[in-house]
Design a protein around this motif. Sequence first.
Motif, PDB file in Angstrom:
ATOM      1  N   MET A   1      68.436 -12.023  28.483  1.00 52.08           N
ATOM      2  CA  MET A   1      69.804 -12.262  28.952  1.00 52.08           C
ATOM      3  C   MET A   1      70.309 -13.642  28.525  1.00 52.08           C
ATOM      4  O   MET A   1      71.450 -13.799  28.097  1.00 52.08           O
ATOM      5  CB  MET A   1      69.873 -12.125  30.473  1.00 52.08           C
ATOM      6  N   VAL A   2      69.450 -14.642  28.632  1.00 53.98           N
ATOM      7  CA  VAL A   2      69.829 -15.974  28.162  1.00 53.98           C
ATOM      8  C   VAL A   2      70.115 -15.947  26.665  1.00 53.98           C
ATOM      9  O   VAL A   2      71.078 -16.558  26.182  1.00 53.98           O
ATOM     10  CB  VAL A   2      68.722 -17.004  28.487  1.00 53.98           C
ATOM     11  N   GLY A   3      69.272 -15.219  25.914  1.00 58.75           N
ATOM     12  CA  GLY A   3      69.496 -15.103  24.474  1.00 58.75           C
ATOM     13  C   GLY A   3      70.833 -14.477  24.143  1.00 58.75           C
ATOM     14  O   GLY A   3      71.533 -14.919  23.230  1.00 58.75           O
TER      15      GLY A   3
ATOM     16  N   TYR B   1      57.494  -9.630  33.917  1.00 62.87           N
ATOM     17  CA  TYR B   1      58.417  -8.745  33.216  1.00 62.87           C
ATOM     18  C   TYR B   1      59.872  -9.157  33.449  1.00 62.87           C
ATOM     19  O   TYR B   1      60.701  -9.078  32.543  1.00 62.87           O
ATOM     20  CB  TYR B   1      58.199  -7.297  33.662  1.00 62.87           C
ATOM     21  N   MET B   2      60.183  -9.597  34.653  1.00 69.84           N
ATOM     22  CA  MET B   2      61.548 -10.047  34.929  1.00 69.84           C
ATOM     23  C   MET B   2      61.861 -11.358  34.205  1.00 69.84           C
ATOM     24  O   MET B   2      63.002 -11.622  33.852  1.00 69.84           O
ATOM     25  CB  MET B   2      61.759 -10.204  36.434  1.00 69.84           C
ATOM     26  N   THR B   3      60.833 -12.168  33.983  1.00 75.93           N
ATOM     27  CA  THR B   3      61.035 -13.385  33.182  1.00 75.93           C
ATOM     28  C   THR B   3      61.400 -13.022  31.744  1.00 75.93           C
ATOM     29  O   THR B   3      62.240 -13.668  31.117  1.00 75.93           O
ATOM     30  CB  THR B   3      59.768 -14.260  33.195  1.00 75.93           C
ATOM     31  N   ALA B   4      60.763 -11.959  31.229  1.00 76.84           N
ATOM     32  CA  ALA B   4      61.101 -11.490  29.880  1.00 76.84           C
ATOM     33  C   ALA B   4      62.555 -11.013  29.826  1.00 76.84           C
ATOM     34  O   ALA B   4      63.288 -11.310  28.873  1.00 76.84           O
ATOM     35  CB  ALA B   4      60.156 -10.363  29.469  1.00 76.84           C
TER      36      ALA B   4
ATOM     37  N   VAL C   1      54.272 -11.874  28.146  1.00 75.42           N
ATOM     38  CA  VAL C   1      53.876 -10.553  28.630  1.00 75.42           C
ATOM     39  C   VAL C   1      52.403 -10.286  28.349  1.00 75.42           C
ATOM     40  O   VAL C   1      51.650  -9.803  29.227  1.00 75.42           O
ATOM     41  CB  VAL C   1      54.759  -9.466  27.995  1.00 75.42           C
ATOM     42  N   LEU C   2      51.953 -10.588  27.145  1.00 79.63           N
ATOM     43  CA  LEU C   2      50.558 -10.320  26.795  1.00 79.63           C
ATOM     44  C   LEU C   2      49.599 -11.203  27.586  1.00 79.63           C
ATOM     45  O   LEU C   2      48.513 -10.759  27.990  1.00 79.63           O
ATOM     46  CB  LEU C   2      50.351 -10.519  25.302  1.00 79.63           C
ATOM     47  N   ALA C   3      49.993 -12.470  27.806  1.00 79.46           N
ATOM     48  CA  ALA C   3      49.128 -13.360  28.585  1.00 79.46           C
ATOM     49  C   ALA C   3      48.985 -12.841  30.010  1.00 79.46           C
ATOM     50  O   ALA C   3      47.887 -12.883  30.597  1.00 79.46           O
ATOM     51  CB  ALA C   3      49.703 -14.770  28.590  1.00 79.46           C
ATOM     52  N   ALA C   4      50.074 -12.324  30.552  1.00 80.79           N
ATOM     53  CA  ALA C   4      50.019 -11.769  31.910  1.00 80.79           C
ATOM     54  C   ALA C   4      49.165 -10.507  31.956  1.00 80.79           C
ATOM     55  O   ALA C   4      48.376 -10.310  32.890  1.00 80.79           O
ATOM     56  CB  ALA C   4      51.428 -11.467  32.396  1.00 80.79           C
TER      57      ALA C   4
END
Length: 325
Positions: free
Chosen positions: A233-235, A225-228, A118-121
């Motif tokens: 969800m995977v977690g 953001y959707m990747t986050a 998120v921060l890199a983006a």
Amino acid sequence: MNLAEKISQLRRQRGWSQEELAERMNVSRQAVSKWESAQSAPDLDKLVQLSGLFGVTTDELLKDDAPLPGTLPAAQESCLHRVTMAGAEDFLAAKQNTSWRIALGAFLCVVSPVALIVLAAKSTLSSTLAENTAAGIGMVALLLLVAAAVMLFISSGSVTAPFAQIKAGAFLLEPGVAASVRRRQSDYRPAYMRNNMLGTLFCILSVVPLFLGLALDSSDATAVYMTAVLLVMVGVGVVFFIRTGVIWASFQTLLQEGEFDPKLKRSPMNVVGTVYWLAVTAGYLAWSFATDGWRTTWIVWPVAGVLYAAIQVVCRVFAEKKAPR
């Protein structure tokens, strides 16, 4: 070793009393007692039933010079740790306690790159945050989460350390313990199946927010953001898998069945979850830093999430096929 001695040794190795073996064989306890004292011998039908129950051949039962697979000489057997009912209860309680710690540690490993992503983006899309600052804060957050996960794994190991002999399979159950553990395993089976289905569902559906977000808004910010959300969800799916897996494995450990059968090699899924996600994280970071392609390297996470669910299913099917019938 004659037939009577083999029946007695096989029964003791499974932690069954004579009454428990008699119940499984649909005979009286006196009949089992006579078999083990060589006062009588089981008929042909019962011999076949015994061979199936103990997982040995009829030749291994009947031939005095045929060794039994997985059995130990009496001198070695007497040195094995004896697990009482109280000891089994303590072991199951310890494993249930650590299941949350291990599951939480795995969750932290999975979501550890979220801040960095998120921060890199944000540093790329906005001039208010320097790229180096974003990378530094993100890496610190990632390392802190991984460190917390490692601490959870270490603390889990310390809780189960007193049960090293059980985990190594160097034990014998006292009579009556196996039946009690098997009843608890049977009671837990519906929760085990439910949690595995939920874990699979979360991992497979983790890509849905990403695809929906891109369909509604194709901007880079939405993808990030959707990747986050995908990682979270995977977690959650991993938490379901690992927590229920640790509890189920505790029953199998005591009963020495499935992947914990001494005659079988253990399934790699005991460690694959943690190793898998650490490897995915390392690969993601290496690719991203080498190419500076933070806008595209996020694709690692949806692919890894779906692949993890597939690996879980395949390994579980493989372990069940290896389990004795």
